[in-house]
Motif scaffolding. Sequence first.
Motif, PDB file in Angstrom:
ATOM      1  N   UNK A   1      89.612  35.231  58.727  1.00  0.00           N
ATOM      2  CA  UNK A   1      88.822  33.902  59.143  1.00  0.00           C
ATOM      3  C   UNK A   1      87.371  34.250  59.097  1.00  0.00           C
ATOM      4  N   UNK A   2      86.444  33.383  58.569  1.00  0.00           N
ATOM      5  CA  UNK A   2      85.050  33.619  58.438  1.00  0.00           C
ATOM      6  C   UNK A   2      84.380  32.637  59.593  1.00  0.00           C
ATOM      7  N   UNK A   3      83.232  33.268  59.795  1.00  0.00           N
ATOM      8  CA  UNK A   3      82.294  32.467  60.610  1.00  0.00           C
ATOM      9  C   UNK A   3      81.870  31.276  60.214  1.00  0.00           C
ATOM     10  N   UNK A   4      81.674  29.990  61.081  1.00  0.00           N
ATOM     11  CA  UNK A   4      81.341  28.736  60.569  1.00  0.00           C
ATOM     12  C   UNK A   4      80.658  27.919  61.670  1.00  0.00           C
ATOM     13  N   UNK A   5      79.816  27.136  61.609  1.00  0.00           N
ATOM     14  CA  UNK A   5      79.371  26.488  62.422  1.00  0.00           C
ATOM     15  C   UNK A   5      79.565  25.004  62.403  1.00  0.00           C
ATOM     16  N   UNK A   6      79.824  24.415  63.535  1.00  0.00           N
ATOM     17  CA  UNK A   6      80.113  22.778  63.568  1.00  0.00           C
ATOM     18  C   UNK A   6      79.405  22.244  64.769  1.00  0.00           C
ATOM     19  N   UNK A   7      79.160  21.000  64.786  1.00  0.00           N
ATOM     20  CA  UNK A   7      78.522  20.350  65.701  1.00  0.00           C
ATOM     21  C   UNK A   7      79.055  18.934  66.062  1.00  0.00           C
ATOM     22  N   UNK A   8      78.586  18.571  67.154  1.00  0.00           N
ATOM     23  CA  UNK A   8      79.255  17.227  67.595  1.00  0.00           C
ATOM     24  C   UNK A   8      77.814  16.593  68.727  1.00  0.00           C
ATOM     25  N   UNK A   9      77.697  15.315  67.956  1.00  0.00           N
ATOM     26  CA  UNK A   9      76.539  14.813  68.971  1.00  0.00           C
ATOM     27  C   UNK A   9      77.155  13.474  69.677  1.00  0.00           C
TER      28      UNK A   9
END
Length: 109
Positions: A1-9
Amino acid sequence: MTSHVTAHVLDAARGIPAQGLSILLTNAHGNPVADAVTDEQGRVSSLGPSELTPGNYRLTFGTGAYFAAQNTECFHPEVVVTFEITATDQHYHIPLLLSPFAFTTYRGS
C-alpha cells in the motif's frame, strides 16, 4: 500500500455535497503536487502521485470561487489545511464541512 490523499467537501449550509470545488495540493515549499475538482458527491478520490514522501503538505480549497458561482457571499475566499504525512503506507483523508462563514475539518478514514 502507498500513501494517498483524498478529500470530501460538504456544503453544510445547503446540506449537499460541494460539487465543482477546486482543491490544490502543495508541498511544504508551496510547490504544486496535484490539483482536482470535486465530483458530484463532493469527493476527490486521489490527489498527488501514488506515493508521497513524509513531510508537511497543504490542501487549498477554492471556497471563494465555489460560493461566487452560487452568487453567495462568503467570509473565507479559501480554506488552507496543513497536514503531515508521517507514514507512506497510509491513506490521508481530509473532509471539509463548509458554509459561507465557517468551516470544520478533521482527519477522516
